[in-house]
Design a protein around this motif. Structure first.
Motif: not given
Length: 119
Positions: A54-60, A88-102
């Protein structure tokens, strides 16, 4: 009657089936009651892992929001023992990629499942 004689002998009566526990001094050191595989130890380990997940999910989730500028709508991060799932949902593939790297940065050795939809 059996319960009365057990109580007089120094044993503790547990439950309706007249099961008995040995006094603490009579339990051998290598018994299942003290092994890491005992149900009590397993339960506390599971609760500790759940709290860690749970703590890791909140941090991510926090890291994903910071790295994407909160561009992921309805962000959901699920952490299991060996996997992190993003949705979730986003408007660009770039945002999806940033989320994955984070998520990769925070996930450690866990695999990443990026199920964020681009609309």
């Amino acid at each position: 009657m059996a319960a009365r004689s057990l109580q007089q002998s120094g044993a503790t009566v547990v439950g309706a089936r007249n099961r008995t526990e040995r006094p603490a001094a009579a339990v051998p050191k290598n018994s299942a009651a003290q092994s890491p595989a005992s149900p009590v130890g397993t339960l506390s380990n599971a609760l500790m892992k759940t709290a860690e997940c749970r703590a890791l999910a909140e941090r991510i989730a926090r890291d994903v929001r910071e790295s994407t500028g909160q561009s992921i709508r309805q962000l959901c991060v699920e952490v299991d023992v060996d996997r992190v799932r993003l949705s979730g949902n986003c408007s660009t593939f770039y945002s999806k990629q940033l989320a994955q790297h984070a998520a990769i940065d925070g996930a450690g050795q866990r695999s990443i499942s990026n199920e964020i939809e681009v609309n």
